[in-house]
Motif scaffolding. Structure first.
Motif, PDB file in Angstrom:
ATOM      1  N   ARG A  59     -33.563   2.970 -34.913  1.00  0.00           N
ATOM      2  CA  ARG A  59     -32.464   2.008 -34.815  1.00  0.00           C
ATOM      3  C   ARG A  59     -31.214   2.551 -35.507  1.00  0.00           C
ATOM      4  O   ARG A  59     -30.107   2.495 -34.954  1.00  0.00           O
ATOM      5  CB  ARG A  59     -32.875   0.675 -35.440  1.00  0.00           C
ATOM      6  N   THR A  62     -29.711   5.517 -33.639  1.00  0.00           N
ATOM      7  CA  THR A  62     -29.051   5.048 -32.414  1.00  0.00           C
ATOM      8  C   THR A  62     -27.649   4.558 -32.722  1.00  0.00           C
ATOM      9  O   THR A  62     -26.691   4.864 -31.988  1.00  0.00           O
ATOM     10  CB  THR A  62     -29.870   3.921 -31.753  1.00  0.00           C
ATOM     11  N   ILE A  63     -27.489   3.815 -33.801  1.00  0.00           N
ATOM     12  CA  ILE A  63     -26.152   3.340 -34.197  1.00  0.00           C
ATOM     13  C   ILE A  63     -25.274   4.515 -34.592  1.00  0.00           C
ATOM     14  O   ILE A  63     -24.091   4.588 -34.213  1.00  0.00           O
ATOM     15  CB  ILE A  63     -26.257   2.337 -35.365  1.00  0.00           C
ATOM     16  N   HIS A  67     -21.652   6.395 -32.760  1.00  0.00           N
ATOM     17  CA  HIS A  67     -20.382   6.589 -33.467  1.00  0.00           C
ATOM     18  C   HIS A  67     -20.140   8.066 -33.772  1.00  0.00           C
ATOM     19  O   HIS A  67     -19.514   8.412 -34.783  1.00  0.00           O
ATOM     20  CB  HIS A  67     -20.369   5.759 -34.754  1.00  0.00           C
ATOM     21  N   ILE A 119     -21.789   1.217 -40.862  1.00  0.00           N
ATOM     22  CA  ILE A 119     -22.955   1.493 -40.015  1.00  0.00           C
ATOM     23  C   ILE A 119     -24.242   1.087 -40.725  1.00  0.00           C
ATOM     24  O   ILE A 119     -25.107   0.412 -40.150  1.00  0.00           O
ATOM     25  CB  ILE A 119     -22.988   2.982 -39.630  1.00  0.00           C
ATOM     26  N   TRP A 122     -24.448  -2.682 -40.944  1.00  0.00           N
ATOM     27  CA  TRP A 122     -24.804  -3.315 -39.685  1.00  0.00           C
ATOM     28  C   TRP A 122     -26.258  -3.067 -39.309  1.00  0.00           C
ATOM     29  O   TRP A 122     -26.900  -3.915 -38.688  1.00  0.00           O
ATOM     30  CB  TRP A 122     -23.863  -2.849 -38.564  1.00  0.00           C
ATOM     31  N   ASP A 123     -26.770  -1.920 -39.697  1.00  0.00           N
ATOM     32  CA  ASP A 123     -28.193  -1.659 -39.488  1.00  0.00           C
ATOM     33  C   ASP A 123     -29.024  -2.713 -40.212  1.00  0.00           C
ATOM     34  O   ASP A 123     -29.985  -3.267 -39.659  1.00  0.00           O
ATOM     35  CB  ASP A 123     -28.536  -0.260 -39.995  1.00  0.00           C
ATOM     36  N   ILE A 174     -20.830  -0.063 -31.550  1.00  0.00           N
ATOM     37  CA  ILE A 174     -22.205  -0.557 -31.463  1.00  0.00           C
ATOM     38  C   ILE A 174     -22.434  -1.388 -30.196  1.00  0.00           C
ATOM     39  O   ILE A 174     -23.583  -1.563 -29.770  1.00  0.00           O
ATOM     40  CB  ILE A 174     -22.534  -1.404 -32.718  1.00  0.00           C
ATOM     41  N   LEU A 178     -25.976  -2.306 -28.232  1.00  0.00           N
ATOM     42  CA  LEU A 178     -26.435  -3.476 -28.970  1.00  0.00           C
ATOM     43  C   LEU A 178     -27.783  -3.983 -28.456  1.00  0.00           C
ATOM     44  O   LEU A 178     -28.656  -4.362 -29.240  1.00  0.00           O
ATOM     45  CB  LEU A 178     -25.387  -4.592 -28.896  1.00  0.00           C
ATOM     46  N   ILE A 181     -30.515  -1.746 -29.719  1.00  0.00           N
ATOM     47  CA  ILE A 181     -30.709  -1.930 -31.158  1.00  0.00           C
ATOM     48  C   ILE A 181     -31.474  -3.218 -31.440  1.00  0.00           C
ATOM     49  O   ILE A 181     -32.365  -3.261 -32.298  1.00  0.00           O
ATOM     50  CB  ILE A 181     -29.337  -1.936 -31.872  1.00  0.00           C
TER      51      ILE A 181
END
Length: 299
Positions: A59, A62-63, A67, A119, A122-123, A174, A178, A181
């Protein structure tokens, strides 16, 4: 010095919570449940938990990749495993996320510190949102006749709107990933619920599945707040108080929380092997520790 004092405070809170929990249940029942548990099922419980750590690592990568941070999935798992060890055991205040930020900034200096911090935040946020969503869904099933439970679906749509707007404003990269994720976040929590299912079945508990799943999710929400070391003590407290409210076995509930904490701790310990490997440093090819680190993260 302040960092060590904070760690000592967390250690004291952990001990105090464990003492409070275990002073209110029959310890013989807990030890008896562990002794009688099916050892094969206990061992198998590690499998879904390890799977949850892999999906959590994927996860984050991936984010990052969305970016333009070229961290490989293998490198992400390497980073994740070491951060678990640091977050659980180091008294110096270098938590798991702080370690991730430090290493990512070192190997991707072109990325701004604020961007990498967003990042990582948000994870964490996506994981927290998924915990709340699943707890709400199971709560709806468990308390379907409670009029207040209608607030759960009523809040879902505006909550999703706030999540989308916040992501678009603070981390727009993201948005294209999304859905992926969220699916990885669902997989992370689903694997951990399956892990607790193995623990329950190992002790012969095959009923009240929704209750124990709800207790697990609520305890996971509580452990997001860094009050104790690795969430130990906090999880047991939620299981104990929640088992009383839900009418399930207190010894079984606390035993599940203890066994889950053992799995979490044992998995975090394995990160020490990667830390030791990073520090045993003379290589035949003459590469430096930082160069080998970069190869692992980027390959």
């Amino acid at each position: 010095m302040t960092k060590y004092l904070k760690w000592l405070l967390k250690f004291a809170i952990t001990v105090a919570l464990l003492w409070w929990v275990f002073s209110r249940i029959d310890l013989k029942s807990v030890s008896g449940a562990i002794d009688k548990a099916d050892k094969l099922l206990l061992a198998l419980a590690f499998v879904p938990y390890l799977a949850s750590r892999i999906t959590a690592a994927v996860r984050l990568t991936t984010i990052l990749q969305a970016h333009a941070v070229g961290l490989s999935h293998y490198g992400g798992m390497h980073l994740h495993w070491i951060s678990m060890f640091y977050g659980m055991f180091l008294p110096g205040g270098l938590g798991g996320d702080a370690y991730k930020l430090l290493r990512l900034k070192q190997h991707f200096p072109a990325q701004g510190t604020m961007q990498l911090t967003r990042i990582l935040l948000w994870d964490r946020t996506i994981g927290f949102v998924m915990l709340g969503f699943l707890a709400g869904m199971i709560g709806m099933v468990r308390f379907y006749d409670n009029p207040f439970i209608a607030a759960v679906p009523a809040l879902a749509l505006p909550g999703a709107g706030v999540l989308w707007w916040s992501a678009k404003k603070w981390l727009p990269g993201i948005i294209p990933v999304l859905g992926r994720i969220l699916l990885l976040s669902f997989g992370t929590q689903a694997f951990q619920i399956i892990c607790t299912g193995f623990l329950l079945y190992s002790m012969g508990e095959t009923s009240h599945w929704a209750d124990y799943a709800l207790l697990f999710l609520l305890s996971s929400i509580a452990t997001v707040f860094p009050l104790s070391i690795g969430g130990i003590g906090v999880r047991e407290l939620v299981y104990l108080r929640g088992s009383v409210m839900l009418g399930v076995s207190e010894p079984i509930a606390v035993t599940v929380s203890v066994l889950f904490d053992i799995i979490v701790t044992a998995t975090a310990v394995t990160g020490a092997a990667l830390v030791i490997g990073k520090r045993s440093e003379i290589s035949a090819d003459g590469t430096s520790p930082n160069e080998r680190d970069a190869e692992v993260l980027l390959d």
